[in-house]
Design an enzyme around this catalytic site. Sequence first.
Site, PDB file in Angstrom:
ATOM      1  CG  ASN A  65      41.280  62.117  47.703  1.00 34.90           C
ATOM      2  OD1 ASN A  65      41.876  61.435  48.553  1.00 34.90           O
ATOM      3  ND2 ASN A  65      41.501  61.984  46.404  1.00 34.90           N
ATOM      4  CD  GLU A  76      38.490  64.213  41.518  1.00 38.48           C
ATOM      5  OE1 GLU A  76      38.326  64.932  42.498  1.00 38.48           O
ATOM      6  OE2 GLU A  76      39.378  63.354  41.446  1.00 38.48           O
ATOM      7  CB  SER A  80      42.247  73.451  41.206  1.00 39.96           C
ATOM      8  OG  SER A  80      43.472  72.821  40.844  1.00 39.96           O
ATOM      9  N   GLY A 119      45.282  69.303  41.229  1.00 36.36           N
ATOM     10  CA  GLY A 119      46.551  69.697  41.841  1.00 36.36           C
ATOM     11  C   GLY A 119      47.319  70.731  41.034  1.00 36.36           C
ATOM     12  CG  HIS A 131      41.613  59.931  42.532  1.00 35.04           C
ATOM     13  ND1 HIS A 131      42.794  60.396  41.993  1.00 35.04           N
ATOM     14  CD2 HIS A 131      40.984  61.003  43.072  1.00 35.04           C
ATOM     15  CE1 HIS A 131      42.859  61.704  42.217  1.00 35.04           C
ATOM     16  NE2 HIS A 131      41.784  62.095  42.870  1.00 35.04           N
ATOM     17  CD  GLU A 163      46.052  61.974  42.703  1.00 35.56           C
ATOM     18  OE1 GLU A 163      45.862  61.471  43.823  1.00 35.56           O
ATOM     19  OE2 GLU A 163      45.925  63.193  42.477  1.00 35.56           O
ATOM     20  CE  LYS A 201      44.192  64.287  45.469  1.00 35.44           C
ATOM     21  NZ  LYS A 201      44.569  64.946  44.227  1.00 35.44           N
TER      22      LYS A 201
HETATM   23  P1  13P Z   1      43.036  69.062  44.194  1.00 37.56           P
HETATM   24  O1  13P Z   1      41.837  69.695  44.884  1.00 37.56           O
HETATM   25  O2  13P Z   1      44.262  69.101  45.063  1.00 37.56           O
HETATM   26  O3  13P Z   1      43.217  69.605  42.819  1.00 37.56           O
HETATM   27  O4  13P Z   1      42.702  67.492  44.031  1.00 37.56           O
HETATM   28  C1  13P Z   1      41.483  67.119  43.480  1.00 37.56           C
HETATM   29  C2  13P Z   1      41.294  65.652  43.655  1.00 37.56           C
HETATM   30  O5  13P Z   1      41.980  64.854  43.026  1.00 37.56           O
HETATM   31  C3  13P Z   1      40.283  65.185  44.612  1.00 37.56           C
HETATM   32  O6  13P Z   1      40.077  63.819  44.512  1.00 37.56           O
END
Ligand code: 13P
Length: 243
Positions: A8, A161, A198, A167, A92, A94, A10
């Site tokens: 992903n 997740e 992560s 992150g 997601h 976010e 982002k």
């Molecule tokens: P990170 O791998 O940067 O922690 O992000 C995970 C994520 O949100 C994947 O959708």
Amino acid sequence: MRPFIAGNWKMNNGPIRGKAFFEEIKEFPREKAQVVIFPPFPTLPQVKELAERKAIALGGQNLYWREKGAFTGEVSAEMLVEAGADFVLVGHSERRNIFGETDELINLKLKAALKWGLKPVLCVGEHLGEREEGRTMEKIKFQLDADLSGIDPHRLIIAYEPIWAIGTGKNATPDQAEEVHAFIKEYLGNIKVLYGGSVKPENAFSLMKQPHIDGVLVGGASLKPDSFYDIIMAGVKAFEEKG
Ligand code: 13P
């Protein structure tokens, strides 16, 4: 069985950097892993051919559920298909936490994706406070019930997740992830469940070695071709050992 490795991006890797990624990433053994990248919308159609050459499928990071019309800034399922997507991320954390997406909206988005033949990857996960209070499974169950209302879960992929692991550099331990994955599979039946939060080349193997972890959804470590390739190969090795 082969691992499902998803990246992903982002809000990273526009068309220029996106193309460079697909040019640079090394070839992985195609029959041994299923690999998908979720680029930002403008990058999607620009990298379709390059991605195909490397046997990597594409997905959208989001969609709107209506088919067309006066919805400034939104993208429909049909547009994603036209741009080359086979998959789409829905819900997601976010999207939920920064953009205020509700479970009702997520349910409509899942239905729209399925109607247009996109395979949704539904993201669920608990906040740190919920985990500390012992309410992880309750939260996951609540999200699954609300998001999947009227939908056959076998038509989609779930990504677990944990929000505290996204992150932050602080991944769930393989045991913590395995426990939630086993719960989701017991609750919904035998569907694919990915772990995200992560994931890095260093922890990908031990996570994917777990019996109920079918693959990973990688954020930061999917932006660079080398680290993403290493995660793919960690999955290949874990699945060879799992048998
Ligand atoms: P990170 O791998 O940067 O922690 O992000 C995970 C994520 O949100 C994947 O959708």
